[in-house]
Write an enzyme that holds these catalytic residues in place. Sequence first.
Site, PDB file in Angstrom:
ATOM      1  CG  ASN A   1       0.435  40.306  64.150  1.00  0.00           C
ATOM      2  OD1 ASN A   1      -0.477  41.443  64.217  1.00  0.00           O
ATOM      3  ND2 ASN A   1       1.377  40.157  65.169  1.00  0.00           N
TER       4      ASN A   1
ATOM      5  CG  HIS B   1       1.903  42.447  60.942  1.00  0.00           C
ATOM      6  ND1 HIS B   1       2.630  41.990  62.051  1.00  0.00           N
ATOM      7  CD2 HIS B   1       2.292  41.760  59.885  1.00  0.00           C
ATOM      8  CE1 HIS B   1       3.324  40.865  61.557  1.00  0.00           C
ATOM      9  NE2 HIS B   1       3.074  40.581  60.430  1.00  0.00           N
TER      10      HIS B   1
ATOM     11  CG  ASP C   1       0.742  47.536  65.303  1.00  0.00           C
ATOM     12  OD1 ASP C   1       1.087  46.540  65.799  1.00  0.00           O
ATOM     13  OD2 ASP C   1       1.117  48.410  64.472  1.00  0.00           O
TER      14      ASP C   1
ATOM     15  CD  GLU D   1       3.211  37.451  71.412  1.00  0.00           C
ATOM     16  OE1 GLU D   1       4.005  38.307  70.807  1.00  0.00           O
ATOM     17  OE2 GLU D   1       3.001  36.352  71.123  1.00  0.00           O
TER      18      GLU D   1
END
Lengths: 310, 126
Positions: free
Chosen positions: A184, A189, A193, A219
Site C-alpha cells: 500500500n 491503495h 485493492d 488483508e
Amino acid sequence: VTILIADDDPVSRRLLENTLARLGHKVVSVADGSEALRTILRPDGPHLAILDWDMPGLDGPAVCRAIRERPVPYVYIILLTARDRQEDMVAGLDAEADDFLRKPLNVIELAARLRSGERVLALQENLLQAQDALRHQATHDHLTGLYNRKMILEHLEMELRRVKRTSAPLAIAIADVDHFKRINDTHGHSAGDVVLRRVASLMRSVLRDYEWVGRYGGEEFLVVLPGCDVEAGTRAAERARSQVGSEVLQVGRMRLGVTLSIGVAWTGASGDELETLILDADEALYRAKACGRNRVEAWTVNNSSAPSNA
Amino acid sequence: MGDQIPVPVSLQPAFDVADALTRVAGDRELLAELVCIARAESPRLLSEIQHSVESNDADGLERATHRLRGSVGVFGAHSVSKAALELELMARERVLIGAPRKLVELREALDQLDASLATFSEDPSL
C-alpha cells in the site's frame, strides 16, 4: 408471461386460451383445482393465474388460499365467476384473490385486467431484485466479492453447530497477506485493492464448493473447512499459500509477487467454541509470521504456549 | 334477474350474435369454435341437470346449472341463462318443487339456442 388457466368449462377455457395466446402469453390450462394448485406450486410454475370459482377438486378460493400459504414468489390471481352476490365477492377477496373477472367473459376486459396483473408482477420483480441486491451487499465484501466478516462468522457458527451434533471435525484457517502495508505504502491503495481482489480469487479457486472463505479484516481472510482435521486443514491452507505464492500479480504496469502466512486450528485440538478456534488460528498465524512468513502453521496443544520469536 | 335489459326475455334472440361478437372482440372464427364446443357440451350438462332434478340432488343441480350458465353466457343466451339461473336458485334454496317444470322451460330454451347456434355454425359470416 406464462399464465395458468383453471376452468372446467371448455367454452370459457378455449376463449381464455385463444385470447391469451393472441396477446403473446404462454398458456397452461387445466380443468380442476387440485391440478391447478400442483401446477402453480412447481418450482417453475406460472406467476399469473386465472382460476374459475367453481371447479371439481378444489374451488378457486381454496386454490387461492393454498397458494397464499407460500409467500414467494407472488402469484397474481384473477378469480373468474358467474356469481354476483356481494358475499361471494367478499369471500373471494378474503381468500386473497387480486382481481375478479365476471362471466360471461369479455376479451377486452380480460386483456385490461391482465395488464394490471402484469404491472403488479413487474413491481414485485423489481422489489425482489432490490432485496437480493441489498442482501448481497449486507453479506459480501464489496472489494473482493467474498463473504464479509459477519457472514463468514455466521457460516462458521452454523458449521460448528453441525460439529456439535455430529462430532465431525472442522478446521479453520486465517490467512494474512505478507507485507501488505508495504504494498500500500509503496504502490498506493489502488494497487493494494488489486492485490486483495486477486488473492481472494486465487484462494477461492483452490477451495472446494463446501469450503467457505470470507474477508475477515483488512488483508486477512478466514477459511472454514468442514470435515477437515489438522492434516487436511493444513493441506488446504498449503494449497492456498502455494497458489498465491507462485503467481506473479499484474498490478497496473508492475508485476508483484505476493505471499500468504496462514494459521490453522481445528476442533480436535481447540474444541468447538468459535472464539477459541479463532484465537488459536490467530496464534498459529502469529507463529507463521514469526517463523519467516510465506508459510502455514497449525495450532496444537504442545506448541501453543511457546510461540517462537522472529 | 335480467334487470339490466328492459326487453322481455321471451322476445330476446336465443343467440345474441352481436353481444357474443363484442365479447370476443369481433373474432367470428373464434366464436364459431366456441359454438362448436358449447353444442357438444350442453347435452351432457342437460342430462346432468335432468338427473339431478329426478333424483332430488340439490347440490348436483346447483353445480350443473351453474356450469351451463357459464358455458352459454358468452352467447348472450338470455332465455337459457334465465331458466338455468332460476333452477340454480331453487337448488341453492333446497326447494325443488318447481324444478321439473322449470326443466321443461330450460330444455325448450336450449333447443332454440342450439338451432340458432347451428345456423351460425353453417355460416359464421352472417
